[in-house]
Design an enzyme around this catalytic site. Sequence first.
Site, short mmCIF file in Angstrom:
data_model
loop_
_atom_site.label_atom_id
_atom_site.label_comp_id
_atom_site.label_asym_id
_atom_site.label_seq_id
_atom_site.Cartn_x
_atom_site.Cartn_y
_atom_site.Cartn_z
CD GLN A 60 47.42 -22.13 -38.76
OE1 GLN A 60 46.28 -22.41 -38.41
NE2 GLN A 60 47.73 -20.99 -39.33
CG HIS A 84 41.85 -22.96 -35.90
ND1 HIS A 84 42.95 -22.45 -35.25
CD2 HIS A 84 42.19 -23.02 -37.21
CE1 HIS A 84 43.91 -22.20 -36.13
NE2 HIS A 84 43.48 -22.55 -37.34
CD GLU A 136 42.07 -20.60 -40.78
OE1 GLU A 136 42.48 -21.23 -39.78
OE2 GLU A 136 42.85 -20.03 -41.56
N1 CMX Z 1 37.42 -23.13 -29.81
C1 CMX Z 1 36.20 -23.34 -29.20
N2 CMX Z 1 35.60 -22.42 -28.41
C2 CMX Z 1 36.25 -21.25 -28.26
C3 CMX Z 1 37.48 -20.96 -28.87
C4 CMX Z 1 38.06 -21.96 -29.66
N3 CMX Z 1 39.25 -21.77 -30.26
N4 CMX Z 1 37.85 -19.71 -28.53
C5 CMX Z 1 36.89 -19.23 -27.72
N5 CMX Z 1 35.92 -20.16 -27.55
C6 CMX Z 1 34.73 -20.03 -26.69
C7 CMX Z 1 35.14 -19.75 -25.27
O1 CMX Z 1 35.37 -20.95 -24.56
C8 CMX Z 1 33.95 -18.98 -24.74
O2 CMX Z 1 32.96 -19.86 -24.36
P1 CMX Z 1 32.18 -19.67 -22.94
O3 CMX Z 1 31.51 -18.32 -23.06
O4 CMX Z 1 31.23 -20.82 -22.91
O5 CMX Z 1 33.25 -19.70 -21.90
C9 CMX Z 1 33.49 -18.19 -25.96
O6 CMX Z 1 33.98 -18.89 -27.12
C10 CMX Z 1 34.05 -16.77 -25.97
O7 CMX Z 1 35.43 -16.90 -25.81
P2 CMX Z 1 36.41 -15.77 -25.29
O8 CMX Z 1 37.52 -16.45 -24.58
O9 CMX Z 1 35.66 -14.67 -24.59
O10 CMX Z 1 37.04 -15.24 -26.65
P3 CMX Z 1 36.54 -14.11 -27.62
O11 CMX Z 1 35.05 -14.09 -27.73
O12 CMX Z 1 37.24 -12.86 -27.29
O13 CMX Z 1 37.17 -14.69 -28.98
C11 CMX Z 1 36.85 -15.78 -31.04
C12 CMX Z 1 36.74 -15.90 -29.53
C13 CMX Z 1 36.51 -17.11 -31.66
C14 CMX Z 1 35.89 -14.69 -31.53
C15 CMX Z 1 38.33 -15.36 -31.36
O14 CMX Z 1 39.19 -16.36 -30.89
C16 CMX Z 1 38.59 -15.14 -32.84
O15 CMX Z 1 38.31 -14.09 -33.39
N6 CMX Z 1 39.17 -16.18 -33.53
C17 CMX Z 1 39.48 -16.07 -34.95
C18 CMX Z 1 40.92 -15.67 -35.19
C19 CMX Z 1 41.90 -16.66 -34.66
O16 CMX Z 1 41.60 -17.57 -33.92
N7 CMX Z 1 43.20 -16.46 -35.09
C20 CMX Z 1 44.29 -17.33 -34.71
C21 CMX Z 1 44.55 -18.41 -35.75
C22 CMX Z 1 45.11 -17.86 -37.03
C23 CMX Z 1 45.18 -18.86 -38.19
O17 CMX Z 1 44.58 -19.93 -38.14
O18 CMX Z 1 45.87 -18.53 -39.18
CO CO Z 2 44.34 -21.73 -39.10
#
Ligand code: CMX
Ligand code: CO
Length: 144
Positions: A60, A84, A136
């Site tokens: 993706q 992811h 996911e």
């Molecule tokens: N992989 C690993 N770690 C991640 C990450 C990722 N993709 N995204 C964030 N983190 C880590 C950051 O590095 C950070 O760590 P540190 O505190 O040690 O620096 C911590 O998580 C918090 O990160 P942030 O930058 O402050 O980001 P948020 O907390 O605002 O958001 C998350 C993180 C996971 C809650 C948010 O990305 C989310 O809700 N993801 C789910 C939805 C998504 O990703 N949609 C896009 C894809 C759609 C699809 O697949 O269809």
């Molecule tokens: Co996805």
Amino acid sequence: MLSRIDHIGIACHDLDATVEFYKKTYGFTDAHFEVNEEQGVRECMLKINTTGDGAASYIQLITPTRPDSTVAKWLEKNGEGVHHIAFGTDGSDVQAEADGIAAGGVRVLYDAPRRGSMGSRITFLHPKDCHGVLTELVQKAPEA
Ligand code: CMX
Ligand code: CO
């Protein structure tokens, strides 16, 4: 049950150029494009293989549609790369799978599944509870 890798999500700056790279370099041709405004992404699902449960595995490729999307924030911090991984259910209910995982202490990000690629139902597990991997869960659409 989770029965396959549904997809690996890769964040990129230029979706069309990245799709072309995957097509040219690896010969993948089955490409499905869509926009998911709720997730803030434009995406391409490149089918890699079918799987034993009648589903498939994909790459993706995702690029942000707006500056405040989670993927835009991630790209700014990390640059392009693997964002992811996604495990697919064998048809079982994705919320039931998430509830089972949550019972083990892993944070599930959504109260209820949301719409994912190609009509699937998706939810996410917090990367900090999954050894650094944003994970996911996907229940494919019945007709997919
Ligand atoms: N992989 C690993 N770690 C991640 C990450 C990722 N993709 N995204 C964030 N983190 C880590 C950051 O590095 C950070 O760590 P540190 O505190 O040690 O620096 C911590 O998580 C918090 O990160 P942030 O930058 O402050 O980001 P948020 O907390 O605002 O958001 C998350 C993180 C996971 C809650 C948010 O990305 C989310 O809700 N993801 C789910 C939805 C998504 O990703 N949609 C896009 C894809 C759609 C699809 O697949 O269809
Ligand atoms: Co996805």
